[in-house]
Motif scaffolding. Structure first.
Motif, PDB file in Angstrom:
ATOM      1  N   HIS A 162     -62.554   5.215   1.842  1.00  0.00           N
ATOM      2  CA  HIS A 162     -62.564   3.921   2.510  1.00  0.00           C
ATOM      3  C   HIS A 162     -63.648   3.925   3.637  1.00  0.00           C
ATOM      4  O   HIS A 162     -63.725   5.101   4.310  1.00  0.00           O
ATOM      5  CB  HIS A 162     -61.175   3.350   2.772  1.00  0.00           C
ATOM      6  CG  HIS A 162     -61.153   1.859   3.298  1.00  0.00           C
ATOM      7  ND1 HIS A 162     -61.455   1.724   4.727  1.00  0.00           N
ATOM      8  CD2 HIS A 162     -61.272   0.967   2.715  1.00  0.00           C
ATOM      9  CE1 HIS A 162     -61.639   0.197   4.649  1.00  0.00           C
ATOM     10  NE2 HIS A 162     -61.304  -0.298   3.384  1.00  0.00           N
ATOM     11  N   TYR A 171     -63.180   3.249   6.557  1.00  0.00           N
ATOM     12  CA  TYR A 171     -62.606   3.681   8.131  1.00  0.00           C
ATOM     13  C   TYR A 171     -62.408   5.148   7.928  1.00  0.00           C
ATOM     14  O   TYR A 171     -61.853   5.576   8.985  1.00  0.00           O
ATOM     15  CB  TYR A 171     -61.090   3.040   7.891  1.00  0.00           C
ATOM     16  CG  TYR A 171     -61.187   1.512   7.975  1.00  0.00           C
ATOM     17  CD1 TYR A 171     -62.383   0.781   8.370  1.00  0.00           C
ATOM     18  CD2 TYR A 171     -60.065   0.901   7.724  1.00  0.00           C
ATOM     19  CE1 TYR A 171     -62.418  -0.719   8.329  1.00  0.00           C
ATOM     20  CE2 TYR A 171     -60.175  -0.659   7.813  1.00  0.00           C
ATOM     21  CZ  TYR A 171     -61.187  -1.361   8.174  1.00  0.00           C
ATOM     22  OH  TYR A 171     -61.186  -2.767   8.204  1.00  0.00           O
ATOM     23  N   GLY A 225     -65.266  -0.485   0.753  1.00  0.00           N
ATOM     24  CA  GLY A 225     -63.910  -1.467   1.001  1.00  0.00           C
ATOM     25  C   GLY A 225     -63.042  -1.296  -0.126  1.00  0.00           C
ATOM     26  O   GLY A 225     -63.143  -0.797  -1.259  1.00  0.00           O
ATOM     27  N   SER A 226     -61.822  -1.964   0.160  1.00  0.00           N
ATOM     28  CA  SER A 226     -60.717  -1.862  -0.707  1.00  0.00           C
ATOM     29  C   SER A 226     -61.063  -2.459  -2.324  1.00  0.00           C
ATOM     30  O   SER A 226     -60.796  -1.806  -3.177  1.00  0.00           O
ATOM     31  CB  SER A 226     -59.283  -2.637  -0.290  1.00  0.00           C
ATOM     32  OG  SER A 226     -59.194  -2.563   0.961  1.00  0.00           O
ATOM     33  N   PHE A 281     -51.306   2.709  -0.355  1.00  0.00           N
ATOM     34  CA  PHE A 281     -51.677   1.525  -1.309  1.00  0.00           C
ATOM     35  C   PHE A 281     -52.728   1.560  -1.957  1.00  0.00           C
ATOM     36  O   PHE A 281     -52.890   1.098  -2.914  1.00  0.00           O
ATOM     37  CB  PHE A 281     -51.499   0.154  -0.216  1.00  0.00           C
ATOM     38  CG  PHE A 281     -52.589  -0.304   0.218  1.00  0.00           C
ATOM     39  CD1 PHE A 281     -53.576  -1.114  -0.211  1.00  0.00           C
ATOM     40  CD2 PHE A 281     -52.613  -0.147   1.602  1.00  0.00           C
ATOM     41  CE1 PHE A 281     -54.918  -1.508   0.281  1.00  0.00           C
ATOM     42  CE2 PHE A 281     -53.679  -0.497   2.582  1.00  0.00           C
ATOM     43  CZ  PHE A 281     -54.773  -1.175   1.955  1.00  0.00           C
ATOM     44  N   MET A 282     -53.953   2.083  -1.508  1.00  0.00           N
ATOM     45  CA  MET A 282     -55.266   2.092  -2.064  1.00  0.00           C
ATOM     46  C   MET A 282     -54.959   3.194  -3.187  1.00  0.00           C
ATOM     47  O   MET A 282     -55.505   2.842  -4.275  1.00  0.00           O
ATOM     48  CB  MET A 282     -56.386   2.640  -1.136  1.00  0.00           C
ATOM     49  CG  MET A 282     -56.663   1.765   0.001  1.00  0.00           C
ATOM     50  SD  MET A 282     -57.945   2.247   1.049  1.00  0.00           S
ATOM     51  CE  MET A 282     -58.052   0.741   2.070  1.00  0.00           C
ATOM     52  N   TYR A 313     -51.719  -9.622  -0.755  1.00  0.00           N
ATOM     53  CA  TYR A 313     -52.735  -9.131  -0.268  1.00  0.00           C
ATOM     54  C   TYR A 313     -52.708  -7.824  -0.614  1.00  0.00           C
ATOM     55  O   TYR A 313     -51.469  -7.032  -0.728  1.00  0.00           O
ATOM     56  CB  TYR A 313     -52.892  -8.938   1.355  1.00  0.00           C
ATOM     57  CG  TYR A 313     -53.971  -8.295   2.364  1.00  0.00           C
ATOM     58  CD1 TYR A 313     -55.296  -8.352   1.439  1.00  0.00           C
ATOM     59  CD2 TYR A 313     -53.777  -8.006   3.320  1.00  0.00           C
ATOM     60  CE1 TYR A 313     -56.274  -7.860   2.517  1.00  0.00           C
ATOM     61  CE2 TYR A 313     -54.867  -7.396   4.216  1.00  0.00           C
ATOM     62  CZ  TYR A 313     -55.976  -7.445   3.572  1.00  0.00           C
ATOM     63  OH  TYR A 313     -57.262  -6.798   4.156  1.00  0.00           O
ATOM     64  N   ASN A 367     -53.143  -4.933   0.494  1.00  0.00           N
ATOM     65  CA  ASN A 367     -52.388  -3.950   1.406  1.00  0.00           C
ATOM     66  C   ASN A 367     -50.950  -4.142   1.369  1.00  0.00           C
ATOM     67  O   ASN A 367     -50.353  -4.781   2.240  1.00  0.00           O
ATOM     68  CB  ASN A 367     -53.003  -4.301   3.079  1.00  0.00           C
ATOM     69  CG  ASN A 367     -54.547  -3.931   3.026  1.00  0.00           C
ATOM     70  OD1 ASN A 367     -55.282  -4.295   2.286  1.00  0.00           O
ATOM     71  ND2 ASN A 367     -54.748  -3.514   4.306  1.00  0.00           N
ATOM     72  N   SER A 369     -59.375  -8.880   1.250  1.00  0.00           N
ATOM     73  CA  SER A 369     -59.793  -9.625   2.401  1.00  0.00           C
ATOM     74  C   SER A 369     -61.222 -10.255   1.939  1.00  0.00           C
ATOM     75  O   SER A 369     -61.357 -11.368   2.292  1.00  0.00           O
ATOM     76  CB  SER A 369     -60.035  -8.783   3.615  1.00  0.00           C
ATOM     77  OG  SER A 369     -60.529  -7.633   3.308  1.00  0.00           O
ATOM     78  N   HIS A 417     -56.042  -4.059  14.030  1.00  0.00           N
ATOM     79  CA  HIS A 417     -56.898  -5.174  14.069  1.00  0.00           C
ATOM     80  C   HIS A 417     -56.408  -6.162  15.440  1.00  0.00           C
ATOM     81  O   HIS A 417     -57.237  -6.836  15.801  1.00  0.00           O
ATOM     82  CB  HIS A 417     -57.327  -6.054  13.062  1.00  0.00           C
ATOM     83  CG  HIS A 417     -58.039  -5.271  11.962  1.00  0.00           C
ATOM     84  ND1 HIS A 417     -57.766  -4.217  11.133  1.00  0.00           N
ATOM     85  CD2 HIS A 417     -59.381  -5.527  11.904  1.00  0.00           C
ATOM     86  CE1 HIS A 417     -58.772  -3.781  10.386  1.00  0.00           C
ATOM     87  NE2 HIS A 417     -59.966  -4.273  11.030  1.00  0.00           N
ATOM     88  N   HIS A 429     -62.952  -8.710  11.255  1.00  0.00           N
ATOM     89  CA  HIS A 429     -62.335  -8.693   9.883  1.00  0.00           C
ATOM     90  C   HIS A 429     -61.296  -9.904  10.147  1.00  0.00           C
ATOM     91  O   HIS A 429     -60.804 -10.193  11.220  1.00  0.00           O
ATOM     92  CB  HIS A 429     -61.443  -7.322   9.974  1.00  0.00           C
ATOM     93  CG  HIS A 429     -61.181  -7.073   8.389  1.00  0.00           C
ATOM     94  ND1 HIS A 429     -60.037  -7.513   8.079  1.00  0.00           N
ATOM     95  CD2 HIS A 429     -61.768  -6.116   7.553  1.00  0.00           C
ATOM     96  CE1 HIS A 429     -59.720  -7.125   6.623  1.00  0.00           C
ATOM     97  NE2 HIS A 429     -60.675  -6.307   6.732  1.00  0.00           N
ATOM     98  N   GLU A 445     -58.328  -9.806   9.602  1.00  0.00           N
ATOM     99  CA  GLU A 445     -57.027  -9.309   9.945  1.00  0.00           C
ATOM    100  C   GLU A 445     -56.898  -9.364  11.512  1.00  0.00           C
ATOM    101  O   GLU A 445     -55.862  -9.212  11.943  1.00  0.00           O
ATOM    102  CB  GLU A 445     -56.685  -7.812   9.722  1.00  0.00           C
ATOM    103  CG  GLU A 445     -56.374  -7.682   8.134  1.00  0.00           C
ATOM    104  CD  GLU A 445     -56.509  -6.201   7.904  1.00  0.00           C
ATOM    105  OE1 GLU A 445     -56.244  -5.410   8.854  1.00  0.00           O
ATOM    106  OE2 GLU A 445     -56.502  -5.965   6.439  1.00  0.00           O
ATOM    107  N   SER A 475     -64.708  -9.226   5.112  1.00  0.00           N
ATOM    108  CA  SER A 475     -64.224  -7.993   4.736  1.00  0.00           C
ATOM    109  C   SER A 475     -65.184  -6.703   5.065  1.00  0.00           C
ATOM    110  O   SER A 475     -66.291  -6.916   5.718  1.00  0.00           O
ATOM    111  CB  SER A 475     -63.935  -7.856   3.293  1.00  0.00           C
ATOM    112  OG  SER A 475     -65.248  -7.986   2.533  1.00  0.00           O
ATOM    113  N   THR A 476     -64.612  -5.620   4.875  1.00  0.00           N
ATOM    114  CA  THR A 476     -65.754  -4.301   5.421  1.00  0.00           C
ATOM    115  C   THR A 476     -66.898  -4.522   4.445  1.00  0.00           C
ATOM    116  O   THR A 476     -67.831  -4.241   4.911  1.00  0.00           O
ATOM    117  CB  THR A 476     -64.873  -3.088   5.202  1.00  0.00           C
ATOM    118  OG1 THR A 476     -64.444  -2.889   3.958  1.00  0.00           O
ATOM    119  CG2 THR A 476     -63.840  -2.848   6.190  1.00  0.00           C
TER     120      THR A 476
HETATM  121  P1  13P Z   1     -61.036  -4.064   3.480  1.00  0.00           P
HETATM  122  O1  13P Z   1     -60.212  -4.839   2.185  1.00  0.00           O
HETATM  123  O2  13P Z   1     -61.843  -5.049   4.013  1.00  0.00           O
HETATM  124  O3  13P Z   1     -61.758  -2.971   3.016  1.00  0.00           O
HETATM  125  O4  13P Z   1     -60.278  -3.557   4.509  1.00  0.00           O
HETATM  126  C1  13P Z   1     -59.034  -2.779   4.252  1.00  0.00           C
HETATM  127  C2  13P Z   1     -58.051  -2.633   5.473  1.00  0.00           C
HETATM  128  O5  13P Z   1     -57.414  -1.909   5.393  1.00  0.00           O
HETATM  129  C3  13P Z   1     -58.421  -3.512   6.699  1.00  0.00           C
HETATM  130  O6  13P Z   1     -57.632  -2.964   7.633  1.00  0.00           O
END
Ligand code: 13P
Ligand code: SF4
Length: 318
Positions: A36, A38, A52-53, A75-76, A124, A126, A141, A187, A210, A212, A226-227
């Motif tokens: 990811h 992050y 991103g996710s 969760f990913m 979501y 997440n 997102s 966030h 974002h 969030e 989203s990212t």
């Molecule tokens: P994205 O779905 O935008 O990649 O973000 C995931 C996430 O955990 C945001 O905090």
């Protein structure tokens, strides 16, 4: 000073050795590394794919590799296991979770449906696999607005667990959405004051955040993205030279790497996800060496959770 320089050189050498060992193990295990955006920069640099996710879910579903080493949070890795039951999914640190995902339980949703059987539950990504199993459709997102817009039934929608993303979707779609009281503790740290300060410091910069983030912050930004959406925004807006980014600071590494001609500034330096930062090169090496920690969803749970994920993929095929 001399000591500091030596320590840095030793660290670089160690990382180089680790990278080589990881590369060899990756081939031996027939593994792919998904990370990811992050993740720390050392992890982003050894990954086969950083995103991103949403993009990571698609990559997991498409890969030919036998093992998916997921550098992200639980969760990913669970989503990858839902989509790829025949693959071995590894998470290098079993404690890498997502506090937002834990703000709603499957029991909460069962009780909600008992009281109100007509309700449509949009979950979501997440969230835990157990929670997905109780929902009607999943979203990220990046596609939450389109997923909600596609719902034909105009009745009540409950959006779980993130109230801030839910409120963003509610504003964009004008649908009848009840918000769950969850939030991302990372966030929500970005305040309206942070945005005001960055606007003063970088008057020519565009501000993207974002969804969030709290609604007040999203309202002050150019866009809520989203990212993956942020990367696309930076790539496609060739005339924009400065961007203030309101999300976890790991994304800045990817943005700077992909757009060396632009300047990126964090909306706040304190937006660091401690769970995402648990993954290190040492742990990646250890995970491949020991084939741990395997994240496997039981077939019964997988079957139920997959329905919500499949519904998302049916609405928005890649
Ligand atoms: P994205 O779905 O935008 O990649 O973000 C995931 C996430 O955990 C945001 O905090
Ligand atoms: Fe969860 Fe927030 Fe970390 Fe994303 S940034 S993984 S939502 S805690």
């Amino acid at each position: 000073m001399v000591e500091l320089g030596k320590r840095k050189r030793d660290k670089n050498l160690l990382n180089q050795q680790l990278r080589e060992k990881i590369q060899k193990l990756k081939e031996k295990r027939n593994a792919v590394i998904l990370a990811h955006s992050y993740q720390i920069k050392e992890i982003q640099e050894i990954a086969d794919f950083v995103g991103g996710s949403l993009a990571l879910s698609y990559k997991a579903a498409q890969t030919q590799a036998k093992v998916i080493l997921f550098c992200g949070v639980r969760f990913m890795a669970e989503t990858a296991s839902i989509l790829c039951p025949d693959k071995i999914i590894l998470l290098p640190d079993i404690n890498a979770g997502c506090p937002l995902a834990d703000m709603v339980t499957a029991k909460d949703l069962r009780e909600l449906k008992k009281k109100n059987p007509q309700v449509k539950i949009v979950v979501y990504v997440n969230s835990t696999a157990e929670v997905k199993a109780e929902a009607d459709v999943c979203c990220t997102s990046g596609n939450a607005v389109s997923v909600v817009e596609s719902l034909k039934n105009m009745g009540e929608i409950v959006f779980v667990p993130d109230k801030n993303l839910g409120s963003f979707v509610k504003k964009k779609t004008k649908r009848n959405i009840t918000l769950w009281n969850g939030f991302c503790p990372v966030h929500v740290k970005i305040s309206a004051k942070d945005i005001e300060n960055k606007k003063k410091l970088y008057p020519d910069a565009k501000i993207i955040v974002h969804p969030e983030c709290i609604p007040e912050v999203v309202d002050m930004a150019e866009e809520g993205l989203s990212t993956g959406g942020m990367c696309k925004y930076a790539r496609e807006n060739t005339k924009i030279k400065q961007i203030v980014v309101g999300t976890e600071i790991g994304l800045l590494h990817k943005l700077r790497r992909e757009n060396p001609e632009k300047d990126f500034f964090p909306a706040s330096e304190s937006v660091i996800c401690p769970d995402m930062k648990l993954i290190t090169l040492e742990k990646v090496y250890w995970a491949l060496e020991n084939m741990k920690y395997e994240i496997k969803i039981s077939s019964d749970l997988r079957f139920k959770a997959k329905k919500a994920v499949d519904e998302m993929l049916r609405i928005l095929p890649q």
